[in-house]
Scaffold this active site. Structure first.
Site, short mmCIF file in Angstrom:
data_model
loop_
_atom_site.label_atom_id
_atom_site.label_comp_id
_atom_site.label_asym_id
_atom_site.label_seq_id
_atom_site.Cartn_x
_atom_site.Cartn_y
_atom_site.Cartn_z
N LYS A 169 37.40 26.76 37.70
CA LYS A 169 36.34 28.21 37.23
C LYS A 169 36.92 28.82 38.51
CE LYS A 169 32.96 31.06 36.59
NZ LYS A 169 31.83 30.59 36.49
N LYS A 236 30.11 35.51 46.92
CA LYS A 236 30.44 33.75 47.05
C LYS A 236 31.03 33.33 46.40
CE LYS A 236 28.65 31.16 44.21
NZ LYS A 236 28.57 30.44 42.84
#
Length: 289
Positions: A169, A236
């Site tokens: 990811k 983030k």
């Protein structure tokens, strides 16, 4: 029918939990803001008071949370999942938190609790349609056991042992961030040359960055950026990418540059908009409400 729990009913979590109901599973849910569970409760899901209560009632718990800090609180804080998980429980962690957090999580939960990392590629439309790509880090037998359940969300892809899904990811998000930041700079350069925006977008749509351009063209042209993937989450994720790389002794200057663009945009109040709003910030154009 399997009793499952879903913790974290944000933009992605809510439609993903609904997919489990669509698949016929008995569903227990928890969210910090309970009102977000109303639509699921109307369909038969059971809302509980704490994450621990969710774990006690279910064979497996799915977590879909915004940050590593939120995951820490939900799993290990007061009333957290660890208080309700026992021998044979499975924790399926679907947030984007990075492989280091997954490895630490696996070490801290009880030895008799299985942990699977399964972050997803896609945004709200794919979560709603059940067409997400799911990057799974798990031992092969555990992947085989839970693959039919994960298929409610889309296509599970076994990446390797625990942590491998979270690693994949970060790889995908590093390039997504770089592509969007690159598009922002390309459009800024086109503005400096006084090129027609529509023509520029037509041409870029047929270039190697075409998928990104086509998916966000309406946002760019309208100046409206409804969030499918919030800019604050993109910032983030890029912090996770660069932090994990630094821990591994790697230098990723392109990821650092993309992170800078997103953090500047976030600091200037664009965090709640779609991550494509970074194009407006780079071009010094207003973002409409």
């Amino acid at each position: 029918m399997t009793t499952l729990a879903f913790v974290g009913l944000g933009q992605m979590g809510l439609p993903m939990a609904a997919r489990l109901l669509d698949a016929g599973h008995d569903l227990v849910v928890w969210n910090r803001s309970p009102d977000k569970a109303a639509a699921l409760v109307e369909r038969g899901a059971r809302l509980v008071a704490t994450p621990a209560d969710a774990a006690r009632e279910a064979e497996a718990v799915f977590t879909m949370l915004a940050t590593p800090e939120a995951l820490e609180d939900v799993v290990f804080g007061p009333g957290g999942l660890v208080e309700g998980m026992e021998d044979g429980h499975t924790l399926i962690e679907m947030s984007t938190v990075g492989p280091d957090v997954i490895r630490e999580l696996t070490e801290r939960v009880a030895d008799d609790v299985d942990v699977i990392d399964a972050p997803v590629l896609g945004s709200v439309p794919q979560a709603t349609e059940g067409t997400l790509k799911i990057f799974v880090g798990a031992e092969p037998d555990l992947f085989d056991e839970w693959k039919p359940v994960l298929e409610a969300f889309g296509r599970p892809i076994h990446m390797g042992p625990p942590g491998a899904g979270a690693a994949m990811k970060l790889v995908t998000n590093s390039i997504l961030g770089a592509l969007m930041a690159g598009l922002a700079e390309a459009l800024t350069l086109a503005d400096a040359f006084a090129l027609d925006q529509a023509t520029v977008l037509d041409i870029l749509s047929e270039s190697p960055i075409g998928v990104t351009v086509k998916s966000k063209r309406d946002n760019i042209e309208s100046g409206r950026f409804p969030p499918n993937f919030k800019l604050s989450l993109a910032a983030k994720d890029l912090r996770l990418v660069t932090g994990t790389a630094q821990n591994a002794g790697l230098q990723l200057p392109l990821a650092m540059a993309a992170r800078a663009w997103f953090e500047i945009s976030e600091a200037e109040g664009l965090g709640s908009f779609d991550y494509s709003a970074v194009t407006a910030r780079a071009r010094n154009r207003p973002v409409k409400g």
